[in-house]
Design an enzyme around this catalytic site. Structure first.
Site, PDB file in Angstrom:
ATOM      1  CB  CYS A   1      -0.599   0.090   1.122  1.00 54.31           C
ATOM      2  SG  CYS A   1      -2.221   1.329   1.111  1.00 54.31           S
TER       3      CYS A   1
ATOM      4  CG  HIS B   1      -3.470  -3.703   3.503  1.00 54.80           C
ATOM      5  ND1 HIS B   1      -2.934  -3.011   4.174  1.00 54.80           N
ATOM      6  CD2 HIS B   1      -4.286  -2.954   2.244  1.00 54.80           C
ATOM      7  CE1 HIS B   1      -2.866  -1.872   3.679  1.00 54.80           C
ATOM      8  NE2 HIS B   1      -3.443  -1.660   3.073  1.00 54.80           N
TER       9      HIS B   1
ATOM     10  CD  GLU C   1      -1.529  -5.968   5.765  1.00 59.80           C
ATOM     11  OE1 GLU C   1      -1.000  -6.791   4.022  1.00 59.80           O
ATOM     12  OE2 GLU C   1      -2.014  -4.592   5.310  1.00 59.80           O
TER      13      GLU C   1
END
Ligand code: XMP
Length: 513
Positions: free
Chosen positions: A79, A167, A169
């Site tokens: 990001c 993202h 994660e």
């Protein structure tokens, strides 16, 4: 030596999650502020740049100089990290018009790129950004796009540097962990050998070399973190570790004796200090919650300090600080997420250096380490308990008599939770995050036998949670509550009414004070 990935934190709320995912891959990582890269650490094998609340073109935006890293170590920008890599290398980043938030699907131009090995075509990823990369650097190429984002993933030509706008994660990025695995294992050469056993071996070796023959003092609380820290240190330096366990008189029923017994069985060198007289004297008549906390904090430091000074050759103060405790200090944007409850305030002139062997671990990892160290299960699965103890569960002033009533009611509740096996075979104790009883400053009318009573009311509190930041009241079985209520009213002299607290956090807190 443990290999590690460094995550440079630019202040995103999901930075911790990147760490979490890497740990799930059994690879070791450390999250450091964006400007604190450990240039001298030979064990670093790769670098991840996190997201950030800032835009790269903001004056206040966090900027990092990658000299010394670039060309030597693989880099993955996520990001803001991707935007920063682009913007600082001649690319362009602009406001996206509307903030893009939510699911998107990847369309690949280069599906055989090593970062995306085994990632499915149209794989769902999670976007959350207000800016977008409108041009990547001249020496980079786009690997994947989404319907709205042209440069969803890109790589610098002939360099091990990637940027992803999404993202990986977060849970909703379906192949996110796989993408992180590809980076850490295939690209950086990470070994996936992080385990509780390997953590113990490396940490014990490091503690031995760091502490040598020095004497170390550690404050035990009876909780999981300080207990695991003590056993780990004991393994490294044995009798050079002295633990101090202060009884402020506000612990659970028989807790001081039980925990002292456990510690002695574990071979720890523990000094138990009964300081309850002092705490009760100083708390007499005090009703205001923050004053109670301050008095307990101050008295605790005084008592601990007096004991610690007796160990004249001590050089180190060890603490069971764990990673979430430090989130506040790591949070570089200045917003307080959680305040650090651990004992910290020892007088400076004691000149003790701080040793925090669990500082990179999450709670479940601390428990894994404790199990691996052979600690008894009841110590490892203990619920959290507040430092000021029952003082924050007695509304109003504190007396020994009130503590006795509360300890007895609490003991029935907690033992009941331990004994009650739910339909799935798990005890209620293990299913709830934390439980306790609160002594209310009200009396109410009741009847026992032929007698009219005018006695105290208590509230039971049991919550489910993953981190104590948010919590829901536990939906305990009615039969269980009926039994506990009955037992408390019949067995605890001074209580004739039991209520159950059905408030979630927020807006209520877990403790009543
Ligand atoms: P609250 O009540 O804020 O509690 O929802 C969140 C978690 O922190 C514990 N807690 C404390 N722990 N000193 C501590 O060491 C304190 O003053 C304190 N106050 C709350 C609480 O038990 C729960 O686990």
């Amino acid at each position: 030596m443990t290999q590690k990935i460094i995550i440079l934190d630019f202040g995103s709320q999901t930075t911790q999650l990147i760490g979490r995912r890497l740990r799930e891959l059994n690879t070791y990582c450390e999250i450091v502020p964006y400007n604190k890269f450990p240039h001298d650490d030979p064990t670093v094998i790769g670098v991840i740049l996190s997201g950030s609340p800032f835009s790269v073109y903001d004056e206040k935006a966090f900027k990092v100089d990658l000299t010394g890293i670039r060309g030597r170590l693989p880099i993955l920008g996520i990001c803001y990290g991707a935007q920063f890599l682009s913007w600082s290398n001649g690319g362009n980043v602009e406001p996206a018009g509307t903030r893009e938030y939510g699911r998107a699907n990847l369309d690949f131009f280069e599906h055989d790129n090593p970062l995306f090995k085994n990632v499915s075509e149209h794989s769902q990823v999670w976007m959350s950004h207000g800016d977008t990369i409108t041009a990547i650097p001249a020496n980079a190429r786009t690997i994947a796009s989404t319907a709205k984002v042209k440069h969803a993933a890109y790589q610098f030509n002939d360099e091990a540097i990637w940027g992803v706008q999404f993202h990986p994660e977060v849970f909703h990025s379906v192949d996110g962990t796989l993408i992180l695995r590809n980076f850490v294992v295939d690209i950086c050469g990470g070994k996936q050998d992080w385990s509780a056993a390997s953590f113990i071996d490396t940490t014990v070796a490091e503690l031995k070399s760091q502490l040598g023959n020095d004497r170390v003092i550690l404050g035990l609380s009876g909780g999981v973190d300080s207990s695991v820290a003590a056993v780990l240190l004991n393994r490294a330096i044995g009798k050079n570790l002295t633990c101090i366990f202060v009884d402020h008189g506000l612990l659970r029923k028989n807790e001081f004796q039980n925990v002292m017994h456990d510690y002695e069985c574990l071979g720890l060198n523990v000094i138990g200090v009964d300081a309850s007289e002092k705490f009760f004297a100083d708390l007499a008549g005090v009703t205001e919650p923050e004053r109670k906390r301050k008095i307990i904090g101050r008295d605790f430091v005084e008592v601990f300090d007096t004991e610690a000074r007796k160990i004249t050759d001590a050089r180190w103060l060890a603490q069971g600080t764990i990673y979430p405790d430090r989130i506040e200090s790591l949070n570089i944007t200045g917003k307080t997420i959680k305040s650090h409850h651990n004992v910290g305030g020892l007088p400076k002139e004691m000149n003790l250096q701080l040793c925090e062997p669990l500082k990179w671990l999450f709670k479940d990892e601390v428990r894994r380490v404790g199990r691996e160290l052979g600690m008894p299960e009841h110590l490892i699965t203990r619920h959290p308990f507040p430092g000021p103890g029952l003082a924050v569960r007695i509304l109003g002033d504190i007396t020994r008599e009130k503590v006795r009533i509360l300890q007895n009611a609490d003991d029935i509740f907690i033992q009941g939770l331990r004994d009650w096996v739910d339909t799935d075979g798990e005890t209620l104790y293990n299913k709830v995050w934390q439980a306790g009883v609160i002594l209310l400053p009200v009396q109410s009318v009741g009847v026992m036998g032929d007698e009219r009573t005018y006695e105290r009311a208590v509230a039971l509190r049991a919550v489910t949670s993953t981190d104590a930041m948010t919590a829901d009241w536990a939906h305990l079985p009615y039969e269980f509550m009926a039994k506990v209520s009955n037992d408390i009213i019949n067995k605890v002299k001074g209580v004739n009414r039991v209520c159950y607290d059905i408030s979630s956090k927020p807006p209520a807190t877990i403790e009543w004070e």
